[in-house]
Write an enzyme that holds these catalytic residues in place. Structure first.
Site, PDB file in Angstrom:
ATOM      1  N   ARG A  51     -16.430  -1.719 -43.350  1.00 32.54           N
ATOM      2  CA  ARG A  51     -17.830  -2.574 -43.595  1.00 32.54           C
ATOM      3  C   ARG A  51     -18.266  -2.605 -41.865  1.00 32.54           C
ATOM      4  O   ARG A  51     -19.241  -3.456 -41.792  1.00 32.54           O
ATOM      5  CB  ARG A  51     -17.638  -3.706 -44.156  1.00 32.54           C
ATOM      6  CG  ARG A  51     -17.480  -3.424 -45.608  1.00 32.54           C
ATOM      7  CD  ARG A  51     -17.942  -4.392 -46.513  1.00 32.54           C
ATOM      8  NE  ARG A  51     -16.894  -5.802 -46.073  1.00 32.54           N
ATOM      9  CZ  ARG A  51     -17.130  -7.023 -46.933  1.00 32.54           C
ATOM     10  NH1 ARG A  51     -17.922  -7.059 -47.948  1.00 32.54           N
ATOM     11  NH2 ARG A  51     -16.878  -8.003 -46.486  1.00 32.54           N
ATOM     12  N   ASP A  52     -17.520  -2.421 -40.842  1.00 31.87           N
ATOM     13  CA  ASP A  52     -18.011  -2.537 -39.559  1.00 31.87           C
ATOM     14  C   ASP A  52     -17.718  -1.167 -38.676  1.00 31.87           C
ATOM     15  O   ASP A  52     -17.340  -1.267 -37.496  1.00 31.87           O
ATOM     16  CB  ASP A  52     -17.524  -3.610 -38.848  1.00 31.87           C
ATOM     17  CG  ASP A  52     -18.149  -4.035 -37.606  1.00 31.87           C
ATOM     18  OD1 ASP A  52     -19.407  -3.900 -37.399  1.00 31.87           O
ATOM     19  OD2 ASP A  52     -17.661  -4.871 -36.948  1.00 31.87           O
ATOM     20  N   LEU A  53     -18.163   0.074 -39.236  1.00 31.15           N
ATOM     21  CA  LEU A  53     -17.572   1.156 -38.497  1.00 31.15           C
ATOM     22  C   LEU A  53     -18.881   1.483 -37.445  1.00 31.15           C
ATOM     23  O   LEU A  53     -19.996   1.259 -37.876  1.00 31.15           O
ATOM     24  CB  LEU A  53     -17.671   2.435 -39.410  1.00 31.15           C
ATOM     25  CG  LEU A  53     -16.297   2.573 -40.052  1.00 31.15           C
ATOM     26  CD1 LEU A  53     -16.628   3.485 -41.505  1.00 31.15           C
ATOM     27  CD2 LEU A  53     -15.139   2.740 -39.380  1.00 31.15           C
ATOM     28  N   ASN A 113     -15.570   0.469 -32.068  1.00 27.43           N
ATOM     29  CA  ASN A 113     -14.472   0.400 -33.104  1.00 27.43           C
ATOM     30  C   ASN A 113     -13.493   1.513 -33.269  1.00 27.43           C
ATOM     31  O   ASN A 113     -12.721   1.481 -34.182  1.00 27.43           O
ATOM     32  CB  ASN A 113     -14.649  -0.143 -34.378  1.00 27.43           C
ATOM     33  CG  ASN A 113     -15.176  -1.660 -34.385  1.00 27.43           C
ATOM     34  OD1 ASN A 113     -14.915  -2.277 -33.392  1.00 27.43           O
ATOM     35  ND2 ASN A 113     -15.762  -2.237 -35.249  1.00 27.43           N
TER      36      ASN A 113
END
Length: 169
Positions: A86-88, A92
């Site tokens: 949910r935060d690619l 990251n």
């Protein structure tokens, strides 16, 4: 000075990531609390992230595709174990000493099938430039594996074009 919400997210990231063992995911070795301070011990990756790599110049399509293939395999592995990232985003994904991409920062991860959320409906968390529409609209309960796939596409776009598909806050 961490808020209870921050501590819950921190522990969630550590516990979720600690269950994942894949060559393209940064490993978490230990999670705990010492003298009132929460900690996690994770693998050290000595290298830059993909955002820094393409800051001055986009990548050749073949090189971008090689990186994204490895990242997609790691994300697929996580999905098979019921974990959404949910935060690619490029920042990251770290490059190790062998130039292999390593997914990190599972701070917004969700366990599939787990109705418990660390966020409330309507709250938007994540990075807007790579966020799928359902997440950007605050419909956190509608995020699925396809949401992470959307973010993978936006990462590939940034690697090849040199910037995210969308700009803004």
């Amino acid at each position: 000075f961490a808020s209870p919400d921050f501590v819950r997210r921190f522990r969630n990231e550590a516990e979720v990531t600690a269950t994942l063992r894949h060559p393209n995911i940064v490993s978490v070795y230990a999670v705990g609390e010492y003298d009132g301070h929460h900690f996690l011990s994770m693998e050290y990756v000595d290298g830059q992230n993909l955002a820094d790599l393409v800051r001055d110049q986009p990548l050749a399509a073949r090189r971008a595709a090689v990186y994204l293939k490895a990242v997609a395999e790691a994300v697929h592995y996580a999905h098979q174990r019921g974990v959404l990232h949910r935060d690619l985003k490029p920042s990251n994904i770290l490059l190790d000493a062998f130039d292999h991409p390593r997914v990190t920062d599972f701070g917004l991860a969700k366990i599939l099938g787990n109705d418990a959320e660390l966020t409330v409906t309507g709250q938007v968390l994540g990075s807007p430039n790579h966020m799928p529409p359902e997440q950007a609209a605050g419909k956190i309960s509608q995020t699925t594996a396809q949401s992470d796939v959307y973010s993978l596409g936006s990462i590939l776009y940034q690697l090849i074009a040199g910037g995210p598909p969308f700009q803004g806050g």
